[in-house]
Design a protein around this motif. Structure first.
Motif, short mmCIF file in Angstrom:
data_model
loop_
_atom_site.label_atom_id
_atom_site.label_comp_id
_atom_site.label_asym_id
_atom_site.label_seq_id
_atom_site.Cartn_x
_atom_site.Cartn_y
_atom_site.Cartn_z
N MET A 63 13.94 13.34 -37.12
CA MET A 63 12.67 13.68 -36.50
C MET A 63 12.63 12.94 -35.17
O MET A 63 13.19 11.85 -35.03
CB MET A 63 11.50 13.22 -37.37
CG MET A 63 11.18 14.17 -38.50
SD MET A 63 10.56 15.77 -37.89
CE MET A 63 8.79 15.42 -37.86
N LEU A 65 10.01 12.09 -31.55
CA LEU A 65 8.68 12.09 -30.95
C LEU A 65 7.60 12.00 -32.02
O LEU A 65 6.65 12.79 -32.06
CB LEU A 65 8.51 13.32 -30.04
CG LEU A 65 9.66 13.44 -29.01
CD1 LEU A 65 9.45 14.60 -28.08
CD2 LEU A 65 9.85 12.15 -28.22
N LYS A 70 7.03 6.81 -27.92
CA LYS A 70 8.12 7.74 -27.61
C LYS A 70 7.58 8.96 -26.89
O LYS A 70 8.16 9.43 -25.91
CB LYS A 70 8.84 8.18 -28.90
CG LYS A 70 9.89 7.26 -29.41
CD LYS A 70 11.14 7.17 -28.54
CE LYS A 70 11.78 8.51 -28.20
NZ LYS A 70 13.07 8.37 -27.54
N VAL A 74 8.78 10.06 -22.83
CA VAL A 74 9.46 11.27 -22.34
C VAL A 74 8.48 12.38 -21.96
O VAL A 74 8.88 13.46 -21.56
CB VAL A 74 10.51 11.78 -23.36
CG1 VAL A 74 11.59 10.73 -23.59
CG2 VAL A 74 9.89 12.17 -24.69
N ARG A 105 20.55 5.75 -24.51
CA ARG A 105 19.44 4.84 -24.78
C ARG A 105 19.42 4.61 -26.28
O ARG A 105 19.80 5.48 -27.06
CB ARG A 105 18.11 5.47 -24.34
CG ARG A 105 17.96 5.59 -22.82
CD ARG A 105 16.86 6.58 -22.46
NE ARG A 105 17.18 7.89 -22.97
CZ ARG A 105 16.34 8.68 -23.63
NH1 ARG A 105 15.09 8.29 -23.82
NH2 ARG A 105 16.72 9.85 -24.07
N GLU A 109 14.82 2.71 -35.63
CA GLU A 109 14.36 3.75 -36.55
C GLU A 109 14.41 3.26 -38.00
O GLU A 109 15.05 2.27 -38.33
CB GLU A 109 15.24 5.00 -36.40
CG GLU A 109 15.29 5.54 -34.96
CD GLU A 109 15.04 7.03 -34.86
OE1 GLU A 109 14.75 7.68 -35.89
OE2 GLU A 109 15.13 7.54 -33.73
N GLU A 139 19.27 4.71 -33.41
CA GLU A 139 19.72 6.00 -32.89
C GLU A 139 20.07 5.82 -31.42
O GLU A 139 19.32 5.17 -30.68
CB GLU A 139 18.66 7.10 -33.02
CG GLU A 139 19.27 8.42 -32.56
CD GLU A 139 18.37 9.64 -32.51
OE1 GLU A 139 18.90 10.76 -32.48
OE2 GLU A 139 17.14 9.47 -32.49
N VAL A 155 14.54 19.80 -24.81
CA VAL A 155 14.93 18.75 -25.78
C VAL A 155 15.34 19.38 -27.11
O VAL A 155 16.38 19.01 -27.68
CB VAL A 155 13.77 17.75 -26.02
CG1 VAL A 155 14.16 16.71 -27.07
CG2 VAL A 155 13.39 17.05 -24.74
N GLN A 161 18.38 15.78 -28.38
CA GLN A 161 19.04 14.78 -27.53
C GLN A 161 19.73 13.70 -28.35
O GLN A 161 19.97 12.58 -27.87
CB GLN A 161 18.06 14.20 -26.51
CG GLN A 161 17.28 15.32 -25.83
CD GLN A 161 16.77 15.06 -24.44
OE1 GLN A 161 17.03 15.84 -23.54
NE2 GLN A 161 16.05 14.01 -24.22
C1 OOG Z 1 14.10 12.81 -27.36
C2 OOG Z 1 14.46 12.53 -28.80
C3 OOG Z 1 13.36 11.79 -29.50
C4 OOG Z 1 12.80 10.03 -31.24
O1 OOG Z 1 13.18 9.26 -32.12
O2 OOG Z 1 11.63 10.07 -30.87
C5 OOG Z 1 13.81 10.90 -30.61
C6 OOG Z 1 14.51 11.67 -26.48
O3 OOG Z 1 13.80 10.66 -26.43
O4 OOG Z 1 15.53 11.76 -25.79
O5 OOG Z 1 14.94 10.83 -31.02
#
Ligand code: OOG
Ligand code: MG
Length: 262
Positions: A63, A65, A70, A74, A105, A109, A139, A155, A161
């Motif tokens: 999952m 956003l 977060k 973005v 980046r 998590e 991540e 995205v 991503q």
């Molecule tokens: C989008 C992917 C978002 C998260 O954990 O919120 C994501 C990004 O930030 O590039 O993986």
């Protein structure tokens, strides 16, 4: 009207090759402004199918956003999901290659490993009942878009991503710990760069899991036993430069780290 199959296949190839080589591509919505979120998931599915053709296996989902920070980072304000394959997983402490990424980046998590099938619609309590294990995870997200510019459709099409994920070695049973408010500390090169609580993830990581099951149910899909589910970054993602070591510590769940090589 949904996007033609040929366009879906072409954009899936563009993003898949960019992810393999670690090169940037223009936002797909510049040339294709009428693409919908549904089209974006079709592009994601086609790019994942290319991975499967190369012998990769889907071992879970992510999952994204799901936390306020977060979303703000973005400027995309809607949760989304992506697919995780076996080749995206790295072991705790592993070295990654910066040259194989565009602008990597790292984010802190919580991961759930499912013990049972989970088919929406479900509440977060029902979702939690399908969980067999909880762990800390890092991540590494890597937008394949030039200048780090994208919107929701871009995205989603770019498999949320996602690039790599690393699961900690401490797997706790959900009945042993309360996952609602675990302290999470992210360090880069020994300095603390982000501090959060697991409560930042959709108010409770189980809510994120339930939302995923419910989004999949709308598509006639479900989650299965053994699948690994990343619940979304609890803080803004932090840039990883060559030579950086990132470490996440989570209450009750130990630590997980990676080293970003040249
Ligand atoms: C989008 C992917 C978002 C998260 O954990 O919120 C994501 C990004 O930030 O590039 O993986
Ligand atoms: Mg993430």
């Amino acid at each position: 009207m949904s996007a033609p199959t040929e366009l879906v296949a072409r954009l899936a190839e563009l993003l898949d090759v960019a992810a393999i080589d670690g090169h940037a591509v223009p936002m797909i919505t510049i040339d294709n402004p009428s693409l919908t979120e549904q089209d974006a998931y079709a592009i994601q599915a086609a790019s994942v199918a290319r991975r499967l053709e190369r012998g990769e296996r889907v071992i879970g989902l992510k999952m994204g956003l799901t936390s306020r920070t977060k979303m703000e980072q973005v400027d995309v304000h809607r949760p989304l999901f992506g697919h995780l394959t076996d080749r995206m997983q790295r072991s705790n402490g592993a070295a990654l290659s910066h040259a194989r990424h565009v602008a990597p980046r790292v984010e802190p998590e919580i991961v759930f490993v499912l013990a049972k099938e989970l088919a929406g619609p479900v509440t977060s309590a029902q979702a939690m009942d399908a969980v067999g294990g909880v762990a800390a995870a890092l991540e590494v997200v890597d937008s394949r878009y030039e200048n780090f510019e994208f919107n929701l459709v871009d995205v989603v099409a770019d498999n949320a991503q996602s690039s790599k994920f690393i699961v900690g070695d401490v797997l706790r049973r959900p009945e042993e710990i309360d996952v609602s408010n675990l302290g999470m500390v992210l360090e880069i090169n020994g300095s603390i760069v982000q501090i959060a609580s697991s409560a930042a993830i959709y108010d409770h990581p189980a809510q994120s899991l339930a939302a995923l099951a419910n989004m999949l149910a709308d598509r006639g899909q479900s989650l299965g036993p053994g699948q690994v589910i990343l619940c979304g970054g609890a803080t803004a993602a932090m840039p990883l430069n060559p030579g950086d070591r990132a470490r996440l510590r989570v209450d009750e769940l130990g630590s997980v780290s990676i080293w970003m090589g040249p």
